[in-house]
Scaffold this active site. Structure first.
Site, PDB file in Angstrom:
ATOM      1  N   GLN A  35      -2.064  -6.728 -18.616  1.00  0.00           N
ATOM      2  CA  GLN A  35      -1.272  -7.930 -18.317  1.00  0.00           C
ATOM      3  C   GLN A  35      -1.644  -8.480 -16.950  1.00  0.00           C
ATOM      4  O   GLN A  35      -1.748  -9.680 -16.745  1.00  0.00           O
ATOM      5  CB  GLN A  35       0.213  -7.564 -18.295  1.00  0.00           C
ATOM      6  CG  GLN A  35       0.905  -7.739 -19.620  1.00  0.00           C
ATOM      7  CD  GLN A  35       2.323  -7.231 -19.503  1.00  0.00           C
ATOM      8  OE1 GLN A  35       2.523  -6.032 -19.352  1.00  0.00           O
ATOM      9  NE2 GLN A  35       3.279  -8.127 -19.535  1.00  0.00           N
ATOM     10  N   LYS A 115       1.726  11.760  11.075  1.00  0.00           N
ATOM     11  CA  LYS A 115       0.532  11.304  11.788  1.00  0.00           C
ATOM     12  C   LYS A 115      -0.598  11.267  10.752  1.00  0.00           C
ATOM     13  O   LYS A 115      -1.184  12.291  10.405  1.00  0.00           O
ATOM     14  CB  LYS A 115       0.200  12.257  12.939  1.00  0.00           C
ATOM     15  CG  LYS A 115      -0.910  11.761  13.823  1.00  0.00           C
ATOM     16  CD  LYS A 115      -1.010  12.637  15.062  1.00  0.00           C
ATOM     17  CE  LYS A 115      -2.008  12.137  16.074  1.00  0.00           C
ATOM     18  NZ  LYS A 115      -3.286  11.766  15.549  1.00  0.00           N
ATOM     19  N   LYS A 308       8.677   9.176  18.278  1.00  0.00           N
ATOM     20  CA  LYS A 308       8.798   7.954  19.071  1.00  0.00           C
ATOM     21  C   LYS A 308      10.250   7.711  19.470  1.00  0.00           C
ATOM     22  O   LYS A 308      11.144   7.798  18.611  1.00  0.00           O
ATOM     23  CB  LYS A 308       8.326   6.748  18.252  1.00  0.00           C
ATOM     24  CG  LYS A 308       6.896   6.867  17.787  1.00  0.00           C
ATOM     25  CD  LYS A 308       6.521   5.753  16.825  1.00  0.00           C
ATOM     26  CE  LYS A 308       5.080   5.928  16.377  1.00  0.00           C
ATOM     27  NZ  LYS A 308       4.666   4.967  15.364  1.00  0.00           N
TER      28      LYS A 308
HETATM   29  S1  IVH Z   1       1.685   5.368  16.977  1.00  0.00           S
HETATM   30  C1  IVH Z   1       1.354   3.953  21.193  1.00  0.00           C
HETATM   31  N1  IVH Z   1       2.175   6.361  14.627  1.00  0.00           N
HETATM   32  O1  IVH Z   1      -2.742   8.652  15.771  1.00  0.00           O
HETATM   33  C2  IVH Z   1       1.518   4.472  19.828  1.00  0.00           C
HETATM   34  N2  IVH Z   1      -0.024   6.584  15.491  1.00  0.00           N
HETATM   35  O2  IVH Z   1      -3.269  10.049  18.266  1.00  0.00           O
HETATM   36  C3  IVH Z   1       0.351   4.218  18.997  1.00  0.00           C
HETATM   37  N3  IVH Z   1      -1.593   7.692  13.970  1.00  0.00           N
HETATM   38  O3  IVH Z   1      -4.354   6.009  17.452  1.00  0.00           O
HETATM   39  C4  IVH Z   1       0.198   5.047  17.809  1.00  0.00           C
HETATM   40  N4  IVH Z   1      -0.170   8.024  12.331  1.00  0.00           N
HETATM   41  O4  IVH Z   1      -4.598   6.195  14.891  1.00  0.00           O
HETATM   42  C5  IVH Z   1       1.261   6.176  15.568  1.00  0.00           C
HETATM   43  N5  IVH Z   1       2.753   7.181  12.534  1.00  0.00           N
HETATM   44  C6  IVH Z   1       1.848   6.985  13.479  1.00  0.00           C
HETATM   45  C7  IVH Z   1       0.506   7.409  13.325  1.00  0.00           C
HETATM   46  C8  IVH Z   1      -0.400   7.193  14.376  1.00  0.00           C
HETATM   47  C9  IVH Z   1      -1.421   8.169  12.731  1.00  0.00           C
HETATM   48  C10 IVH Z   1      -2.858   7.756  14.732  1.00  0.00           C
HETATM   49  C11 IVH Z   1      -3.281   6.443  15.344  1.00  0.00           C
HETATM   50  C12 IVH Z   1      -3.298   6.686  16.804  1.00  0.00           C
HETATM   51  C13 IVH Z   1      -3.468   8.175  16.880  1.00  0.00           C
HETATM   52  C14 IVH Z   1      -2.908   8.719  18.164  1.00  0.00           C
END
Ligand code: IVH
Length: 687
Positions: A35, A115, A308
């Site tokens: 579809q 992450k 965070k």
């Molecule tokens: S926050 C200032 N959230 O991990 C905050 N990063 O080691 C910026 N990453 O460069 C990143 N999952 O490529 C954030 N839920 C998540 C993430 C994440 C993967 C990676 C991202 C970042 C690296 C930092």
């Protein structure tokens, strides 16, 4: 432009966006592939008739244009910072203490996210339309990978307030009454592009079979795929995306991160559902630890968690040090490793003749499975690690999937262990080896090498190619070793007595094998193409080729430009196919298979969607949406015939403005006269 027509196009675009969203973001499809294909084909047909209505955010425009020569640089308006790492609960406690001290209160909460093991990108939306997709680069300047980003189906090309899912009802249903829901005129979405585990495993399998190096982990695979200059190839890589933050915004989305994520969801962006709030660091630690064992159940790889501070005003107070913010920390899971001994090193010959060293290991449990072998990738890598027989090594599952040797414990090396020599001759046929262009792979150049033949035959008969039941690896080896099979076509010339002469092969089994081989003679064309083992051509490309060209002859004789013009076939694939069929021995393989009775079945002709099959149409007068030529082509594409004069045999006269005598003639003969609007309806299969 006819009003109804535009309404239809708008509706189709909305529907396709909605179904993309339901399928790729919510995992809750409402309709089946067929579809979906139908509405997509209808939109494509309408846009082909009216190229002037095509907009960059139309779902048909995900892959457009030619491969790039290089990526342009993009300066991030707000830098993309990196995140500091922690490795245990104590370090998380220390992070929390720093936060508490600086905020001077205990009134704050966290959001705890996966992450994702991918790469960070920034997506810039202007007035809700995706304009730029850029990699993080060094945090200040990244690569403009917009063309590749557009191929990722879960990334909306246009944001829809309230989400494309249920208009008017945001998926979060957490909207506050007074909330301003307008889409900010500038919105930079930050998030992670990743490759789901299943796609990663399949890609590596296909690469290994094509004699290409496997990606070590999903992050490399995602990065490698996003940095390809040809979006056609990126499109085949099944990348996905999770939004986890914002960069520049013309108007804040919310007061805190948790609410901002809900707003991103409302706008149709994929947001990871596993991102709960945590009241304090004890809860954070509990969440982090709880995922440590469960992470293998996820459809994507995570290498840790990201913690965070939730409120934006508190983030402002905390600020950043150097390259990372003080409101954010990563908690990294240790890579799962095990120590074992290399009992021997073997050399394998792949289907393209590449020689690969493999370490046979003393069996060791690792991340849920028992590991007995690890690929050493290639001889350069083996030398770099300096792995020798008898060595004690540490192995790791790259992205928890493929075991690989990461370190040699030289202190445990047995006396007399010598470096493993790079073979000068093929271990199977003894032919002198050659290094490939890049100097990384050592190959056996003998096209009749029986080691290579074994791999090729195994692939040819495999489930995703000719699917020959009961022709397993052991039987293939027996057939080759006995000299009965030297080519693909030899399989089809086997007789029962040949098979029963083999060890452990009774009458009944022999008949079953012959039945399996016989049944494979009439496999669909795409399976036949895939089975040939053309470099870069897996099942998916083979299907596209079969569908596009319709016959084996047409594919074999297609020019490089014709091949390149096929949807999903970029220049690299096109060149590989073209060269393959220009090689006389490959043509001989195909002729031999056909002579042995193989009859690849062409795809069933496509159902005609336009309703002009067998109809004769006369076009007269000036049309608004078509030139005369375009209208005539549209008639032909919808299965009709074009005629220059009206007769009793004419089915329709398509009349535009100032039609002249042909209209009169039609009226005299009682031939149906249709206007442009009705013509569009017929083309779209509405009548
Ligand atoms: S926050 C200032 N959230 O991990 C905050 N990063 O080691 C910026 N990453 O460069 C990143 N999952 O490529 C954030 N839920 C998540 C993430 C994440 C993967 C990676 C991202 C970042 C690296 C930092």
């Amino acid at each position: 432009m006819v009003g109804d027509f535009k309404t239809r196009v708008d509706w189709l675009r909305r529907e396709i966006r909605r179904h993309d969203y339901l399928y790729y973001t919510r995992n809750q499809p409402e309709i089946g592939d067929q579809q979906y294909d139908e509405i997509f084909a209808e939109l494509k047909a309408l846009e082909a008739q009216h190229p002037e209505i095509v907009t960059p955010d139309s779902p048909t425009q995900r892959v457009a244009g030619r491969p790039l020569k290089e990526f342009a640089a993009v300066r991030h308006t707000i830098p993309m910072l990196s995140v500091d790492n922690t490795y245990n609960a104590d370090e998380l406690q220390a992070f929390d203490e720093r936060v508490r001290k600086q905020l001077d209160t205990t009134d704050y909460d966290y959001v705890v996210e996966h992450k994702i093991d991918g790469l960070a990108v920034s997506l810039r939306y202007a007035d809700g339309v995706l304009v730029t997709g850029a990699t993080r680069g060094d945090g200040e300047v990244g690569d403009d990978v917009t063309a590749n980003i557009r191929t990722i189906k879960s990334i909306p090309l246009r944001l829809v307030d309230g989400g494309p899912c249920v208009e008017g009802v945001p998926p979060s249903k957490r909207g506050q009454d007074a909330r301003d829901t307008a889409i900010p005129s500038v919105l930079e979405v930050r998030g992670e592009v990743y490759m789901p585990t299943k796609s990663f495993v399949e890609l590596n399998k296909a690469r290994a079979e094509a004699g290409e190096t496997a990606f070590a982990n999903p992050r490399n695979a995602a990065a490698g795929s996003l940095k390809l200059l040809d979006p056609q190839i990126t499109k085949t890589r099944n990348l996905a995306f999770f939004a986890y933050g914002v960069g520049e915004v013309s108007k804040p989305l919310a007061q805190d991160h948790f609410q901002a994520l809900r707003r991103l969801e409302d706008l149709g962006l994929p947001v990871n559902p596993h991102a709960p709030k945590a009241r304090d660091i004890a809860e954070v630690i509990e969440i982090c630890q709880s995922w440590s064992d469960r992470r293998s159940q996820l459809k994507y790889q995570i290498d840790g968690m990201v913690i965070k501070v939730n409120r934006y005003d508190q983030r402002d107070i905390l600020g950043a040090t150097g390259r990372s913010p003080r409101w954010c920390i990563a908690y990294k899971y240790p890579a799962e490793r095990a120590q074992t001994v290399v009992e021997s090193i073997a050399v394998q010959v792949g289907k393209t003749g590449a020689l690969t060293p493999v370490a046979n290991l003393r069996a060791v449990p690792l991340a849920g499975t028992t590991v007995r072998r690890a690929s050493l990738h290639n001889f350069d890598e083996m030398r770099r690690l300096d792995v020798r027989e008898g060595d004690t090594v540490l192995i790791e599952k790259a992205g928890e999937i493929i075991p690989q040797v990461v370190e040699v414990k030289t202190e445990f090396r047995p006396a007399g262990a010598e470096p493993f020599p790079v073979p000068v001759r093929c271990p199977n046929c003894g032919t002198e080896v050659v290094k490939d262009e890049a100097g990384v792979y050592v190959r056996c150049p003998n096209p009749d090498c029986f080691g290579m033949l074994k791999e090729r035959l195994r692939y040819f008969a495999g489930r995703d190619q000719m699917d020959i039941e009961r022709l397993g690896v052991a039987l293939i080896e027996q057939l080759i070793d006995s000299g009965m099979v030297k080519t693909f076509a030899d399989l089809y010339r086997l007789k029962k007595e040949d098979l029963t002469s083999l060890e452990r092969m009774g009458e009944k089994s022999a008949q079953n094998v012959l039945d399996g081989i016989e049944a494979s003679k009439t496999r669909p064309l795409w399976r036949f193409i895939a089975a040939l083992g053309i470099r870069h051509v897996g099942g998916q490309s083979a299907e596209v080729l079969a569908e596009h060209f319709g016959s084996l002859d047409a594919i074999v004789n297609a020019g490089q430009d014709e091949l390149e013009a096929v949807d999903q076939v970029g220049p690299v694939i096109a060149e590989s196919i073209y060269q393959y069929f220009r090689t006389p021995r490959h043509r001989a393989v195909i002729d031999d298979l056909l002579a042995a009775g193989v009859r690849p079945q062409p795809p069933a002709p496509k159902k005609r969607t336009g309703g002009l099959h067998g109809k004769t149409v006369v076009v007269t007068g000036a049309l608004k949406g078509f030139s005369r030529q375009q209208a005539e082509q549209a008639v032909r594409e919808a299965g009709g015939k074009v005629s220059g004069s009206v007769s009793k045999k004419t089915h329709y006269v398509l009349a535009g403005e100032d039609p002249g005598s042909k209209l009169q003639k039609a009226q005299e003969l009682g031939v149906q006269v249709i206007d442009e609007e009705r013509f569009n309806q017929i083309l779209a299969g509405k009548e």
